[in-house]
Design an enzyme around this catalytic site. Structure first.
Site, PDB file in Angstrom:
ATOM      1  N   CYS A  85      18.376  61.943  16.783  1.00 45.09           N
ATOM      2  CA  CYS A  85      17.542  62.127  17.984  1.00 45.09           C
ATOM      3  C   CYS A  85      18.116  61.412  19.205  1.00 45.09           C
ATOM      4  O   CYS A  85      17.647  61.607  20.325  1.00 45.09           O
ATOM      5  CB  CYS A  85      16.126  61.650  17.719  1.00 45.09           C
ATOM      6  SG  CYS A  85      15.353  62.542  16.376  1.00 45.09           S
ATOM      7  N   HIS A 324      10.202  67.681  21.994  1.00 41.74           N
ATOM      8  CA  HIS A 324      11.339  66.909  21.483  1.00 41.74           C
ATOM      9  C   HIS A 324      12.388  67.817  20.815  1.00 41.74           C
ATOM     10  O   HIS A 324      12.541  67.804  19.599  1.00 41.74           O
ATOM     11  CB  HIS A 324      10.806  65.846  20.501  1.00 41.74           C
ATOM     12  CG  HIS A 324      11.833  64.925  19.952  1.00 41.74           C
ATOM     13  ND1 HIS A 324      13.004  64.579  20.609  1.00 41.74           N
ATOM     14  CD2 HIS A 324      11.875  64.248  18.755  1.00 41.74           C
ATOM     15  CE1 HIS A 324      13.701  63.739  19.855  1.00 41.74           C
ATOM     16  NE2 HIS A 324      13.053  63.531  18.730  1.00 41.74           N
TER      17      HIS A 324
HETATM   18  N1  COA Z   1       1.264  68.117  18.677  1.00 37.35           N
HETATM   19  C1  COA Z   1       0.275  68.956  19.041  1.00 37.35           C
HETATM   20  N2  COA Z   1       0.107  70.179  18.484  1.00 37.35           N
HETATM   21  C2  COA Z   1       0.992  70.547  17.546  1.00 37.35           C
HETATM   22  C3  COA Z   1       2.045  69.730  17.135  1.00 37.35           C
HETATM   23  C4  COA Z   1       2.165  68.461  17.732  1.00 37.35           C
HETATM   24  N3  COA Z   1       3.147  67.625  17.376  1.00 37.35           N
HETATM   25  N4  COA Z   1       2.757  70.380  16.183  1.00 37.35           N
HETATM   26  C5  COA Z   1       2.181  71.577  16.023  1.00 37.35           C
HETATM   27  N5  COA Z   1       1.101  71.678  16.843  1.00 37.35           N
HETATM   28  C6  COA Z   1       0.166  72.789  16.950  1.00 37.35           C
HETATM   29  C7  COA Z   1       0.857  74.126  17.094  1.00 37.35           C
HETATM   30  O1  COA Z   1       1.031  74.444  18.469  1.00 37.35           O
HETATM   31  C8  COA Z   1      -0.089  75.046  16.406  1.00 37.35           C
HETATM   32  O2  COA Z   1      -1.170  75.313  17.292  1.00 37.35           O
HETATM   33  P1  COA Z   1      -1.864  76.777  17.314  1.00 37.35           P
HETATM   34  O3  COA Z   1      -2.426  76.973  15.942  1.00 37.35           O
HETATM   35  O4  COA Z   1      -2.899  76.639  18.390  1.00 37.35           O
HETATM   36  O5  COA Z   1      -0.766  77.732  17.627  1.00 37.35           O
HETATM   37  C9  COA Z   1      -0.669  74.209  15.285  1.00 37.35           C
HETATM   38  O6  COA Z   1      -0.518  72.849  15.708  1.00 37.35           O
HETATM   39  C10 COA Z   1       0.040  74.401  13.957  1.00 37.35           C
HETATM   40  O7  COA Z   1       1.432  74.366  14.208  1.00 37.35           O
HETATM   41  P2  COA Z   1       2.489  74.280  13.041  1.00 37.35           P
HETATM   42  O8  COA Z   1       3.844  74.544  13.621  1.00 37.35           O
HETATM   43  O9  COA Z   1       2.041  75.123  11.881  1.00 37.35           O
HETATM   44  O10 COA Z   1       2.394  72.754  12.630  1.00 37.35           O
HETATM   45  P3  COA Z   1       3.003  72.087  11.361  1.00 37.35           P
HETATM   46  O11 COA Z   1       1.863  71.519  10.601  1.00 37.35           O
HETATM   47  O12 COA Z   1       3.946  73.011  10.672  1.00 37.35           O
HETATM   48  O13 COA Z   1       3.882  70.907  12.001  1.00 37.35           O
HETATM   49  C11 COA Z   1       4.213  68.588  12.367  1.00 37.35           C
HETATM   50  C12 COA Z   1       3.277  69.788  12.564  1.00 37.35           C
HETATM   51  C13 COA Z   1       3.576  67.385  13.024  1.00 37.35           C
HETATM   52  C14 COA Z   1       4.403  68.310  10.876  1.00 37.35           C
HETATM   53  C15 COA Z   1       5.572  68.914  13.039  1.00 37.35           C
HETATM   54  O14 COA Z   1       5.377  69.108  14.400  1.00 37.35           O
HETATM   55  C16 COA Z   1       6.570  67.797  12.821  1.00 37.35           C
HETATM   56  O15 COA Z   1       7.219  67.743  11.785  1.00 37.35           O
HETATM   57  N6  COA Z   1       6.743  66.907  13.816  1.00 37.35           N
HETATM   58  C17 COA Z   1       7.671  65.782  13.705  1.00 37.35           C
HETATM   59  C18 COA Z   1       9.031  66.193  14.134  1.00 37.35           C
HETATM   60  C19 COA Z   1      10.030  65.104  13.874  1.00 37.35           C
HETATM   61  O16 COA Z   1      10.009  64.436  12.851  1.00 37.35           O
HETATM   62  N7  COA Z   1      10.947  64.905  14.821  1.00 37.35           N
HETATM   63  C20 COA Z   1      11.957  63.888  14.692  1.00 37.35           C
HETATM   64  C21 COA Z   1      11.380  62.588  15.078  1.00 37.35           C
HETATM   65  S1  COA Z   1      12.338  61.210  14.596  1.00 37.35           S
END
Ligand code: COA
Length: 376
Positions: A85, A324
């Site tokens: 990252c 991100h």
């Molecule tokens: N914040 C707000 N809303 C979020 C979100 C977030 N971080 N991630 C997804 N959503 C929303 C989507 O827009 C979607 O909304 P909708 O139903 O209105 O369209 C809903 O939540 C479901 O999205 P989805 O893609 O199915 O979510 P998910 O459960 O597959 O993924 C996380 C959610 C948090 C697990 C994923 O965003 C993630 O892994 N984040 C961390 C990324 C990471 O580790 N980056 C590196 C950092 S070191």
């Protein structure tokens, strides 16, 4: 810095889900925007540095240096920087070194990431490449899981409550509403953050940065001047594995990078009026504020509970609400700080970008020479 380095052009795509664009198109859009406001043309770029982490996993594409250099009319020399990252800031740091050495005079730094083409399990496994594949990954832990452990430990040590932690993402969402490039331009009140679905206890959906597509670009120059000078560029590292750490509530690499950056810029911490910090998860923002020395250990949350209008924290919305796309983030932070300094006429801003569990940390300090306080 051995020479004065200026940010002479910058731009980014909006971050979010770009179903109709690939790596090439996203990078091209950001480059076009950076060139639009630069005092040079594409042909004057004598090197390209591309920041990216996941192209092989998501798009089956390696060799991004030459691919992105092909977007310019004269196919200049190009390399790729990867540090999870922190790839974006490491690309900036590499560009600074090239400019300081005199090997190049105008460098285009482009960060690009395309994440939404992969399913969540593919992207989650690929992101675990930022941790230690021998020591951390075999347990089955994910990045939300790693930061969940850190949040639990922090709560245990300092008594941080779930309700207090929710102030972090709430502020980031509120600030993203003013940013046309942000992925989420909707408010999230603290009680909504606390009630959002559990991802990795105690972290909830609204504590997490999202999966994003996007690109950001900067043109750095020793040949042309601009009001924005890069005053410090520092990179530090720590163990890749969380198992090698004696302290889970502070990242030594951030502390060290900050000390080096303040020395290089020859300023005090209190001179800085705006920061873009690495809030991949809400707890990371709290820890970063403490490691950067803006709050005592255990008290970073107070800067979110009682925000100081004179000190900006992630005015872009941060990683949480602006998005991100990992390789683009470190460059977008610098683009943002430049924009914020010019708008506010303040002198000093800072971008902190880290990779993994603070295993690579890169800090850039930017000076606005057109600020009312600047003596240049
Ligand atoms: N914040 C707000 N809303 C979020 C979100 C977030 N971080 N991630 C997804 N959503 C929303 C989507 O827009 C979607 O909304 P909708 O139903 O209105 O369209 C809903 O939540 C479901 O999205 P989805 O893609 O199915 O979510 P998910 O459960 O597959 O993924 C996380 C959610 C948090 C697990 C994923 O965003 C993630 O892994 N984040 C961390 C990324 C990471 O580790 N980056 C590196 C950092 S070191």
């Amino acid at each position: 810095m051995e020479r004065d380095i200026f940010i002479i052009g910058s731009g980014q795509t909006p971050f979010g889900e770009w179903w109709d664009k690939g790596i090439r198109e996203l990078a091209d859009d950001a480059i076009e925007k950076a060139l639009e406001n630069a005092p040079c043309s594409a042909i004057d770029i004598d090197m390209v540095i591309v920041a990216n982490m996941l192209a092989e996993h998501v798009s089956g594409q390696a060799h991004l240096g030459s691919m992105i250099a092909s977007l310019l009319p004269h196919q200049p020399p190009a390399i790729r920087a990867e540090a999870a990252c922190a790839s974006g800031a490491v690309a900036m740091h590499t560009a600074c070194s090239m400019l300081e050495s005199g090997r190049a005079r105008n460098i285009l730094v482009v960060g690009v990431e395309k994440m939404t083409d992969a399913d969540n399990s593919t992207i989650t496994s690929a992101l675990m490449g930022a941790a230690d594949n021998d020591k951390d990954a075999p347990s089955g832990i994910t990045f939300p899981g790693l930061f969940g452990l850190i949040a639990s430990r922090y709560m245990h040590e300092y008594g941080l409550t779930r309700e207090q932690l929710s102030c972090v993402s709430s502020l980031h969402h509120a600030q993203a509403m003013d940013n046309p490039n942000a992925q989420f331009r909707s408010p999230a009140m603290p009680d909504q953050v606390s009630a959002s679905p559990l991802v990795a206890d105690p972290l909830r959906l609204l504590d997490c940065s999202p999966i994003s597509d996007g690109a950001a670009a900067c043109i750095l120059s020793t040949e042309h001047k601009s009001p924005l000078r890069l005053a410090a560029s520092q990179i530090t590292t720590d163990t890749t594995s969380i198992t090698g750490r004696t302290n889970l509530t502070s990242f030594a690499a951030t502390r060290e990078a900050m000390e080096h950056a303040l020395t290089e810029a020859a300023i005090e911490r209190s001179d800085i009026s705006t920061v873009e910090l690495h809030d991949c998860f809400s707890i990371a923002a709290v820890i970063s504020l403490e490691d950067l020395g803006f709050a005592e250990p255990g008290r970073g949350i107070e800067l979110y509970q009682h925000p100081d209008p004179a000190f900006g924290i992630n005015r872009s919305g941060g990683l949480k609400a602006c998005g991100h796309p990992v390789g683009a983030t470190g460059i977008k932070q610098v683009v943002e700080i430049g924009k914020q300094l010019l708008q506010s006429k303040k002198q000093w801003g800072l971008a902190q970008n880290f990779g993994g569990i603070g295993a690579t940390c890169c800090i850039h300090i930017i000076e606005n020479l057109s600020s009312t306080h600047s003596h240049v």
